[in-house]
Scaffold this active site. Structure first.
Site, PDB file in Angstrom:
ATOM      1  N   CYS A 139       0.854  -1.189   0.000  1.00 48.77           N
ATOM      2  CA  CYS A 139       0.000   0.000   0.000  1.00 48.77           C
ATOM      3  C   CYS A 139       0.899   1.252   0.000  1.00 48.77           C
ATOM      4  O   CYS A 139       1.703   1.438   0.916  1.00 48.77           O
ATOM      5  CB  CYS A 139      -0.888  -0.033   1.223  1.00 48.77           C
ATOM      6  N   THR A 205      -0.484  -0.908  -6.193  1.00 58.80           N
ATOM      7  CA  THR A 205      -0.613   0.292  -7.024  1.00 58.80           C
ATOM      8  C   THR A 205       0.707   1.066  -7.139  1.00 58.80           C
ATOM      9  O   THR A 205       1.589   0.934  -6.302  1.00 58.80           O
ATOM     10  CB  THR A 205      -1.701   1.214  -6.459  1.00 58.80           C
ATOM     11  N   CYS A 346      -5.840   1.593 -46.264  1.00 59.56           N
ATOM     12  CA  CYS A 346      -5.350   2.935 -45.893  1.00 59.56           C
ATOM     13  C   CYS A 346      -6.435   4.008 -46.085  1.00 59.56           C
ATOM     14  O   CYS A 346      -7.094   4.054 -47.116  1.00 59.56           O
ATOM     15  CB  CYS A 346      -4.136   3.255 -46.772  1.00 59.56           C
ATOM     16  N   CYS A 349      -4.709   9.159 -43.985  1.00 59.84           N
ATOM     17  CA  CYS A 349      -4.663  10.195 -42.943  1.00 59.84           C
ATOM     18  C   CYS A 349      -3.287  10.848 -42.855  1.00 59.84           C
ATOM     19  O   CYS A 349      -3.153  11.973 -42.378  1.00 59.84           O
ATOM     20  CB  CYS A 349      -5.044   9.608 -41.599  1.00 59.84           C
ATOM     21  N   CYS A 352       1.296   8.088 -40.508  1.00 55.30           N
ATOM     22  CA  CYS A 352       2.546   7.315 -40.633  1.00 55.30           C
ATOM     23  C   CYS A 352       3.624   8.174 -41.278  1.00 55.30           C
ATOM     24  O   CYS A 352       4.787   8.160 -40.867  1.00 55.30           O
ATOM     25  CB  CYS A 352       2.304   6.047 -41.445  1.00 55.30           C
ATOM     26  N   CYS A 379      13.838   2.169 -44.625  1.00 58.93           N
ATOM     27  CA  CYS A 379      13.076   1.634 -43.485  1.00 58.93           C
ATOM     28  C   CYS A 379      13.964   0.785 -42.565  1.00 58.93           C
ATOM     29  O   CYS A 379      14.580  -0.180 -42.999  1.00 58.93           O
ATOM     30  CB  CYS A 379      11.906   0.789 -43.994  1.00 58.93           C
ATOM     31  N   CYS A 389      -0.635   4.329 -36.781  1.00 54.81           N
ATOM     32  CA  CYS A 389      -1.690   4.193 -37.795  1.00 54.81           C
ATOM     33  C   CYS A 389      -3.036   3.914 -37.106  1.00 54.81           C
ATOM     34  O   CYS A 389      -3.135   3.011 -36.284  1.00 54.81           O
ATOM     35  CB  CYS A 389      -1.356   3.048 -38.753  1.00 54.81           C
TER      36      CYS A 389
END
Ligand code: FMN
Ligand code: SF4
Ligand code: SF4
Length: 434
Positions: A139, A205, A346, A349, A352, A379, A389
């Site tokens: 805790c 937590t 696709c 938008c 990417c 790449c 994406c």
């Protein structure tokens, strides 16, 4: 339908889904309804020692973070352990266990770090017929300032000590619940094992301030103009929890220590992931607080269907991913892939493109009529475009076959794996070879 019955450190339950120690398990009314909804077990909300009940704040005790659709991603709380009298909780635990003998009833405990305090409470819990205890060493607020909870969980010697006291005093299995607010979770897990723990459960937590009120200039939730750090849980903490579970499961010192996985379990898939990383069962809090007890039904049917499809039993799932959890230096550097865009999926938008152009490797081309294509010669397969994406599976990473030439490096892709430990650029590899 797959058999979901579970035997976790000798505690049997009809399925591996337990409610974690928290508001859902704070009283008889809740726990009866939870069992009616199908939960396999509960860890009763943490009990403290006999005496004046704990005092909670009377203002808001929860903060939150949301996704753009206001789906709850994380819940922050400044609540303490149960504020109901010990004898009331014990009476209710006994009554519920009597009426639901097939369900797991584990009682969470947090008392001062003194042998007498543990020896006093354990017989009282044993008398209820509970199946086991969970030591709340996690805790992060309120109790830790009093030398309990995370104050114990952050000190392996104390964990070992209280675990040993409990093991010497009770016949019940002892599960030690660990705090994530520590640098290396393997150390408290090892300490719990040294103390004789039957299992560990994690995570509790995470220390957090979820937001700041910019008019009041105070953390939220705000109580009379002030706020304090709380404990974060829910989907946002799942990645940290998975890693910590895996760290314990793959560490040679604790590989045989059973684990109850906790942290952001919301669906059957979350649960299956925890189990694949070594958890023998899972515990749930935020999902029940967000969606109600019936979420367990999706978990039961989903996990069962998955096991049927895979044609494996539940025990086969536990730890199945552990051999594949590796350290970075052992990853195969001869595994070469490239991003590929599905033009039919696709929606143009451009996310990417913006991401790769501005922050990655300028490997996506945009034509005047907004057709996006990957330049294989640039790449590096970082996966950023896949992650930004908005259309699922629109961009995929495709592996290059051995024998092909990578247009970026000009090198032929090798079939044999090779990693950093033997790479010519690794000075340590050279030292090892000499
Ligand atoms: C409001 C609240 C109160 C909690 N109280 C306790 C507690 O008394 N004892 C304990 O061990 N954990 C407590 N927890 C932590 C949960 O048992 C669990 O470890 C954590 O919420 C992570 O699981 P989740 O992501 O499914 O919520 C509490 C959590 C919340 C949200
Ligand atoms: S994988 Fe990385 S480098 Fe390749 S196109 Fe996507 S963002 Fe660019
Ligand atoms: S992010 Fe996805 S949908 Fe958007 S342009 Fe790129 S590939 Fe198309």
């Amino acid at each position: 339908m797959a058999d979901l019955t579970t035997d976790f450190v000798g505690i049997k339950s009809p399925n591996p889904f337990w409610l974690a120690s928290a508001p859902p398990t704070d009283k008889e009314y809740n726990v009866r309804r939870a069992f009616e909804a199908g939960w396999g077990g509960v860890v009763w909300k943490t009990l403290g020692e006999a005496g004046p009940p704990i005092v909670n704040v009377n203002g808001p005790r929860y903060g939150a973070i949301w996704g753009a659709d206001r789906r709850l991603l994380g819940l922050n709380n400044i609540e303490l352990i149960t504020d109901r009298p010990l004898e009331v909780n014990l009476r209710e635990i006994k009554a519920v266990k009597r009426d639901y003998p097939d369900r797991a009833m584990v009682v969470s405990l947090m008392v001062p770090c003194e042998e007498e305090a543990w020896k006093a409470i354990l017989p009282l819990v044993e008398e209820t017929g509970a199946d086991g205890i969970e030591l709340n060493c996690g805790c992060p607020h309120g109790m830790s300032e009093r030398g309990m909870g995370a104050a114990v969980g952050q000190n392996p010697d104390l964990i070992e000590q209280i675990t040993r006291w409990c093991k010497q005093t009770t016949r019940m299995p002892v599960i030690v619940k660990l705090t994530p607010n520590i640098t290396d979770v393997r150390l408290p897990a090892q300490a719990a094992k040294r103390g004789g723990a039957d299992a560990v459960s994690l995570i509790n937590t995470v220390n957090s301030i979820t937001s700041v009120d910019l008019d009041l200039f105070a953390p939220e939730p705000t109580i009379d103009g002030k706020g304090s750090h709380g404990g974060l849980c829910g989907p946002a903490v799942k990645p940290m929890a998975l890693n910590m579970v895996a760290e314990i499961a793959r560490s040679p010192e604790t590989a045989d220590l059973p684990i109850s996985g906790i942290g952001g379990v919301t669906t059957w898939k979350d649960a299956a992931e925890f189990m694949a990383l070594g958890a023998g069962n899972v515990q749930v809090c935020t999902a029940a607080m967000t969606y109600g007890f019936k979420v367990v039904q999706e978990m039961i049917s989903g996990l069962s269907q998955y096991l049927d499809e895979k044609q494996i039993g539940l025990p086969d799932l536990v730890g199945r991913a552990i051999p594949n959890v590796s350290d970075w230096q052992h990853l195969n550097l001869n595994y070469v892939s490239k991003a590929v865009i599905d033009q039919d999926a696709c929606i143009k938008c451009g996310r990417c493109y913006a991401a790769c152009e501005d922050t990655s490797h300028q490997a996506i081309a945009m034509s005047e009529d907004r057709v996006f294509t990957v330049k294989d010669e640039e790449c590096v397969a970082c996966n950023l475009c896949v992650n930004v994406c908005p259309v699922e599976d629109c961009i995929t990473m495709e592996r290059m076959a051995p024998g092909q030439t990578d247009p970026r490096t000009g090198k032929v892709v090798q079939a044999e794996p090779a990693d950093w430990t033997t790479h010519p650029n690794n000075p340590m590899a050279k030292v090892a070879a000499e």
